[in-house]
Scaffold this active site. Structure first.
Site, PDB file in Angstrom:
ATOM      1  N   ASP A   1     -37.977-124.669  75.836  1.00  0.00           N
ATOM      2  CA  ASP A   1     -37.744-123.456  75.080  1.00  0.00           C
ATOM      3  C   ASP A   1     -36.985-123.889  73.823  1.00  0.00           C
ATOM      4  OD1 ASP A   1     -37.228-120.231  75.738  1.00  0.00           O
ATOM      5  OD2 ASP A   1     -35.778-121.152  74.382  1.00  0.00           O
TER       6      ASP A   1
ATOM      7  N   LYS B   1     -43.983-122.553  71.786  1.00  0.00           N
ATOM      8  CA  LYS B   1     -44.836-121.397  72.119  1.00  0.00           C
ATOM      9  C   LYS B   1     -45.038-120.590  70.844  1.00  0.00           C
ATOM     10  CE  LYS B   1     -42.375-120.400  76.007  1.00  0.00           C
ATOM     11  NZ  LYS B   1     -41.708-119.569  76.985  1.00  0.00           N
TER      12      LYS B   1
ATOM     13  N   ARG C   1     -46.898-117.007  69.352  1.00  0.00           N
ATOM     14  CA  ARG C   1     -47.670-115.804  69.675  1.00  0.00           C
ATOM     15  C   ARG C   1     -48.908-115.780  68.783  1.00  0.00           C
ATOM     16  NH1 ARG C   1     -46.898-111.946  72.984  1.00  0.00           N
ATOM     17  NH2 ARG C   1     -44.847-112.680  73.621  1.00  0.00           N
TER      18      ARG C   1
ATOM     19  N   ASP D   1     -33.887-126.756  80.799  1.00  0.00           N
ATOM     20  CA  ASP D   1     -33.808-125.351  80.387  1.00  0.00           C
ATOM     21  C   ASP D   1     -32.529-124.771  80.992  1.00  0.00           C
ATOM     22  OD1 ASP D   1     -34.491-122.992  79.176  1.00  0.00           O
ATOM     23  OD2 ASP D   1     -36.488-122.861  80.056  1.00  0.00           O
TER      24      ASP D   1
ATOM     25  N   THR E   1     -38.701-116.474  86.608  1.00  0.00           N
ATOM     26  CA  THR E   1     -39.939-116.325  87.380  1.00  0.00           C
ATOM     27  C   THR E   1     -40.728-117.628  87.462  1.00  0.00           C
ATOM     28  OG1 THR E   1     -41.215-115.756  85.427  1.00  0.00           O
ATOM     29  CG2 THR E   1     -40.158-113.925  86.609  1.00  0.00           C
TER      30      THR E   1
ATOM     31  N   GLY F   1     -42.418-118.928  85.059  1.00  0.00           N
ATOM     32  CA  GLY F   1     -43.564-118.915  84.138  1.00  0.00           C
ATOM     33  C   GLY F   1     -43.449-119.994  83.060  1.00  0.00           C
ATOM     34  N   SER F   2     -42.263-120.134  82.502  1.00  0.00           N
ATOM     35  CA  SER F   2     -42.084-121.130  81.418  1.00  0.00           C
ATOM     36  C   SER F   2     -42.308-122.542  81.936  1.00  0.00           C
ATOM     37  CB  SER F   2     -40.665-121.048  80.833  1.00  0.00           C
ATOM     38  OG  SER F   2     -40.366-119.738  80.488  1.00  0.00           O
TER      39      SER F   2
HETATM   40  C1  R5P Z   1     -35.679-118.329  77.993  1.00  0.00           C
HETATM   41  O1  R5P Z   1     -35.282-118.037  76.901  1.00  0.00           O
HETATM   42  C2  R5P Z   1     -34.913-119.176  78.950  1.00  0.00           C
HETATM   43  O2  R5P Z   1     -34.373-120.291  78.342  1.00  0.00           O
HETATM   44  C3  R5P Z   1     -35.818-119.601  80.079  1.00  0.00           C
HETATM   45  O3  R5P Z   1     -36.877-120.379  79.544  1.00  0.00           O
HETATM   46  C4  R5P Z   1     -36.378-118.405  80.778  1.00  0.00           C
HETATM   47  O4  R5P Z   1     -35.327-117.602  81.196  1.00  0.00           O
HETATM   48  C5  R5P Z   1     -37.206-118.787  81.958  1.00  0.00           C
HETATM   49  O5  R5P Z   1     -37.821-117.644  82.444  1.00  0.00           O
HETATM   50  P1  R5P Z   1     -39.104-117.755  83.370  1.00  0.00           P
HETATM   51  O6  R5P Z   1     -38.757-118.739  84.457  1.00  0.00           O
HETATM   52  O7  R5P Z   1     -39.319-116.360  83.896  1.00  0.00           O
HETATM   53  O8  R5P Z   1     -40.236-118.234  82.525  1.00  0.00           O
END
Ligand code: R5P
Length: 325
Positions: free
Chosen positions: A183, A206, A208, A231, A236, A238-239
């Site tokens: 991220d 990423k 859009r 991170d 969830t 997803g990232s």
């Molecule tokens: C986003 O800004 C955070 O740094 C994490 O990448 C995010 O919280 C991860 O969320 P998820 O696991 O739902 O993709």
């Protein structure tokens, strides 16, 4: 009646008082064991009408009190427990009151990035202050500027040293590792991670491309390298799925993941289970129930760090000195 203060041992506040909410009892017990200070007794229960009630078993008057309560799910209950405990202690005339929230809920709501939305992290900071906290201690805020939402002093700690030390020990077994920030918001911390390990850095970007579509690309070279995705949290998952896929398409070998807060909301566990990840390292800022403890998940405890900071705060000693700052 003569007072009993010892002139050779000046103390600003009374003894340490440790209180825990219901959100992270194991972490609270570890902190208590480290400090050799028992958790103070309290009733903390819910009435049939869903209202939370708190009663201290003994007086905390004059003490230097720390309330340990992480605010992960169920976050509304955990936040209310924290606020009600803080107010109970304030009304009992404690000397100083510190909210210890290893994971701060709503930290991702830190700006108005679209019209007609709240800045909930600011609201949480305001509520902690209004409930009576004089200070706060937390770890790896989603965005550093959330510190500015508080007007009370705080210690914003980081698990960076612990997590990077873990990979430093593993580095010899890895193949030319590259640290990857999943991220861009985490890029600066990712860079510190790479610098500490003395390895190159790459980024997953990423973009859009439409209302419901995103394009991903990797900035940097991961072809033929083991990668360590870093991170602040896995929510969830997803990232991490997206990052793993694009990194593998770009030629990455073994994938390791490092995150501070294992939030692991559904369906994170199933997503992580389906990925071929060598090791996932996280901390216990958020308790992970047994059914979510994947065989490749290693949890490092932040209890020694929090306990040491509590001790230093109590004794009025530098916290930065712990990290040579
Ligand atoms: C986003 O800004 C955070 O740094 C994490 O990448 C995010 O919280 C991860 O969320 P998820 O696991 O739902 O993709």
């Amino acid at each position: 009646m003569p007072h009993t203060a010892q002139p050779h041992a000046p103390r600003i506040y009374g003894d340490i008082g440790l209180y825990a909410g219901n959100s992270a009892p194991e972490l609270a017990q570890e902190i208590s064991d480290y400090l050799g200070v028992p958790l103070s007794g309290r009733d903390l229960l819910k009435f049939p009408n869903d209202n939370i009630f708190c009663k201290l078993h003994s007086s905390a008057r004059g003490k230097d009190v720390y309330v340990i309560q992480t605010t992960s799910a169920p976050s509304s209950d955990n936040i209310m427990e924290l606020l009600i405990m803080l107010q109970t202690l304030k009304l009992d005339s404690v000397g100083r009151l510190t909210a210890v929230t290893p994971y701060l809920a709503y930290a991702r709501s830190d700006k108005k990035d679209q019209p007609r939305v709240p800045i909930s992290a600011r609201l949480i900071a305001d509520m902690i202050e209004v409930a009576g906290a004089d200070r706060y201690i937390t770890l790896d805020l989603h965005a550093g500027q959330i510190q500015g939402f508080f007007s009370i002093p705080g210690d914003v700690l980081t698990a960076f040293h612990m997590l990077s030390d873990h990979f430093l020990e593993r580095k010899a077994d890895m193949h030319e590792p590259v640290v990857v920030s999943a991220d861009l918001g985490y890029a600066k911390k990712g860079r510190n991670f790479a610098a500490k390990l003395q390895v190159p850095m790459a980024f997953v970007e990423k973009r859009r491309t439409g209302p419901d579509t995103e394009a991903m690309s990797v900035i940097g070279d991961v072809d033929g390298h083991d990668v360590i995705i870093v991170d602040d949290e896995i929510d969830t998952g997803g990232s991490i799925v997206q990052a793993c896929n694009i990194l593998r398409q770009s030629g990455a070998r073994d994938v390791y993941v490092s995150c501070v807060h294992p939030v692991l909301s559904d369906p994170a566990t199933e997503r992580l289970r389906s990925l071929d990840i060598r090791e996932i390292i996280a901390t216990n800022t958020v308790p992970v129930p047994p059914e979510k403890r994947l065989p490749n998940l290693t949890i490092l405890s932040i209890a020694p760090l929090l306990a040491e900071v509590i001790l230093r705060a109590h004794e009025g000693r530098s916290v930065g000195a712990m990290f040579n700052e």
